[in-house]
Design an enzyme around this catalytic site. Sequence first.
Site, PDB file in Angstrom:
ATOM      1  N   SER A 121       2.302  -2.219   4.286  1.00 34.65           N
ATOM      2  CA  SER A 121       2.434  -0.778   4.054  1.00 34.65           C
ATOM      3  C   SER A 121       3.769  -0.461   3.411  1.00 34.65           C
ATOM      4  O   SER A 121       4.757  -1.183   3.596  1.00 34.65           O
ATOM      5  CB  SER A 121       2.341  -0.018   5.380  1.00 34.65           C
ATOM      6  OG  SER A 121       3.536  -0.189   6.140  1.00 34.65           O
ATOM      7  N   ASP A 122       3.827   0.636   2.655  1.00 36.64           N
ATOM      8  CA  ASP A 122       5.125   1.203   2.333  1.00 36.64           C
ATOM      9  C   ASP A 122       5.753   1.662   3.648  1.00 36.64           C
ATOM     10  O   ASP A 122       5.065   1.885   4.653  1.00 36.64           O
ATOM     11  CB  ASP A 122       4.980   2.367   1.354  1.00 36.64           C
ATOM     12  CG  ASP A 122       6.238   2.589   0.531  1.00 36.64           C
ATOM     13  OD1 ASP A 122       7.325   2.154   0.971  1.00 36.64           O
ATOM     14  OD2 ASP A 122       6.146   3.204  -0.546  1.00 36.64           O
ATOM     15  N   TRP A 123       7.062   1.819   3.636  1.00 36.91           N
ATOM     16  CA  TRP A 123       7.801   2.065   4.877  1.00 36.91           C
ATOM     17  C   TRP A 123       7.432   3.437   5.453  1.00 36.91           C
ATOM     18  O   TRP A 123       7.557   4.453   4.776  1.00 36.91           O
ATOM     19  CB  TRP A 123       9.286   1.940   4.601  1.00 36.91           C
ATOM     20  CG  TRP A 123       9.837   0.559   4.802  1.00 36.91           C
ATOM     21  CD1 TRP A 123      10.943   0.229   5.527  1.00 36.91           C
ATOM     22  CD2 TRP A 123       9.323  -0.695   4.303  1.00 36.91           C
ATOM     23  NE1 TRP A 123      11.145  -1.129   5.514  1.00 36.91           N
ATOM     24  CE2 TRP A 123      10.163  -1.723   4.779  1.00 36.91           C
ATOM     25  CE3 TRP A 123       8.220  -1.043   3.530  1.00 36.91           C
ATOM     26  CZ2 TRP A 123       9.943  -3.068   4.490  1.00 36.91           C
ATOM     27  CZ3 TRP A 123       7.998  -2.380   3.236  1.00 36.91           C
ATOM     28  CH2 TRP A 123       8.845  -3.375   3.708  1.00 36.91           C
ATOM     29  N   ALA A 152       0.839  -1.195   0.000  1.00 36.18           N
ATOM     30  CA  ALA A 152       0.000   0.000   0.000  1.00 36.18           C
ATOM     31  C   ALA A 152       0.873   1.244   0.000  1.00 36.18           C
ATOM     32  O   ALA A 152       1.896   1.304   0.690  1.00 36.18           O
ATOM     33  CB  ALA A 152      -0.919  -0.003   1.214  1.00 36.18           C
TER      34      ALA A 152
END
Length: 783
Positions: free
Chosen positions: A221-223, A188
């Site tokens: 999630s993206d970081w 995401a």
Amino acid sequence: MDYRKLAESLDLPAKVRLLTGASVFTLAPEPAVGLGEVRMSDGPTGVRGLTFAGGPVVALLPNATLLASAWSADTAYEVGRLLAEEAMAQGIHVVLGPTINLHRSPLGGRLFEAYSEDPLLTGKLAAAYVRGMQDSGVGACLKHLIANESETDRTTVDSVVDEATLRELYLLPFEIAVAEADAWSVMAAYNDVNGVPATEQDHVVNGILKGEWAYPGLVVSDWFATKSAAPAANGGLDLVMPGPDGPWGDALVAAVEAGEVTSSVVDDHVARLLRLADRVGALGSLRTRPAALPAPDSPARREQLTRLAAAGMTVLTNRDEVLPLAGDARVALIGRHAVETICMGGGSAQVNPPYQVSVADALTGATVTDGVEVRSRPVPARAGFLPDLRFTIRGADGAVLDERVASGSSIVAGFDDGLAGQIATISVQARFAVGGEIEVGAIGAGSWRLRVGALDVAYDLVVPPGGFGVEVLAPPVATSRVPVVAGDLLEGVVTLDPSGPMGSVGRFGIVARPAPRDPDEVIADAVAAAAAADVAVVVVGLTEEQETEAVDKHTLRLPGRQDDLVFAVAGAAARTVVVVNAATPVLMPWREQVDAILWAGLPGQEGGHAVAAALTGAIEPAGRLVTTFPAADGASPAWSVTPVDGKLPYTEGTFIGYRGHHAGRAPAPAFWFGHGLGYATWSYSDARWSHPSVSVTVTNTGTRPSREVVQVYFAPSEPDQPVRLVGWAAAEAAPGESVPVTVDCDTRLWRRWDGAGWATLTGGTLLVARGLGDIRATLPLTP
């Protein structure tokens, strides 16, 4: 295996602990259910490993647009297998890729990591890449879901996209890769979509991905992208990265206990994580990895990476067949990109390769002349200029926290390096390997004091604007010109400011290179070299300043005075070939003044060898463009990437790239999507349509064996529906040989979203083409 039952066997704190990373790139083990550590790595152009910077020596691949330019599922599958081998060599379970966002605007700074502007081409190549990786037991991760096509204000921008555009265009690559390859994870994005964070997208994640598509995999999630506990958990996000801290943990436990999130939602997240772990061999009986895998600098990798890069390179123009170069031609090789070839983009795509081959290294026999400056920002000293540059990292009490020798002359400090305390100072020391008038300086936020020989210099550098992560991705820099004798000592120290946005975290390094010359003198030298040769090869392009994470471009013009250089050389040379060392479109105001243009992308560690092979014809550069090249700034259907009041409206709808140009919503481009000449000419005959396939005979009318890519486009009769690629197939033929080709068309491109569901398009025309600028047959369809 019953993953749900395993998840339910854990207590709530244990479940939630699994749903945030244990570190920046690892997931926590849980012996109670037989779960081992799961290790992830960035991987668009190489498997970097468990750290953001530095790390082990790994293979550097050509960038995604160059690989995609082969228009070959077999190539994409081979790349997936290659990356899986690189991952297995490090014990990595999941490689974060492929990037399947589309090339909406050519200004997008991160387009070099994504395949193309077309959803079918992107989706089909992604599916093949995923199969190649996952057939080896290494998980792929489709990213970034969704509407994440630019970098400006990327963590806060709200992409405003209507439902039809979302489904017909931006979700389609994800749909194809899920349906045809069952990608084991999806990432995401940072941005909001229609006012809702991508990490909380109940409509997209729960409704479409996990609901309509019945996706069984993990959504991560993206970081640092996750903004909430309950909304993200209820919105379908399964895993928050990185860890061990984050917005879930105790907050998610409290949300479950308060009834804001049901225990069944948490159990589903954990079950999906366990399924991923099982697939990659980290659950139950842990999978062992092969012991013997090709080294990054092995002969097998050298051949593979040279071939993959050269095959995707694209011949844009070739007047009087100046390419391939004649074996006895006197060649003047000119340009900064010739001697310092850019082999990879910036940001999280960067890896630590064993070497990077320049064009000057590989095109033996050519007379080499440097070119004009191509950067506005100085970069760390190239390998060999400051050998054994040593960084000593100390805490506030002066104790040494770490010592590093950096071959690349810069380090990332304070991020995922396990230091025992907060960094207070970083000392540097090295001796110059060369002398002369040198540009020397410092990179990184802090108060710098340097001694260069007998000269002292000082800089106070502050973090520039640019949002989260700029300390690492675009740190401040300052330089001075100083006289240096080979063997002179460089030493200094930077004192960090812990009150910055990321504290004592950043990229730090030393600039050292020959001081820049007057550009008019440089151009004069190039003109003299060109006039004395049979053919001048000028290498121009972009750098990691333009093609990088977190920053978008503001123009497609080549930086510096590279256009002036090309014009001047073309005026002096008997014949001029331009090699474009860039992953994305650039303006070419000189294209009618030169004899040939070869688009070379960012070609990876074997870049120079691949360019030389393409120029000489040792490997045919049979690529086809994956992005339309506009003729001027602003002359594309979607242009601005700058939010207004936080919003970025996708007002062009589905008419991006070639779709909008074909509909007259933007001027004719310089080069169409799908364009590429290779080293032969072709005739087409007997084109026929028999649902769902087009058949055609292609004949090589040239003098060399070649590869042709037959493209089929559908132009619906409805005026609000754009032309779209519906299929392609490749053929190889010897001179004079005719080959039958069948293109299987994807029926998903005959759909339109009418607000309540999918409706079928009927009337229209099929275009059989070598790109939309070279249509070879028209086949009318009747409703």
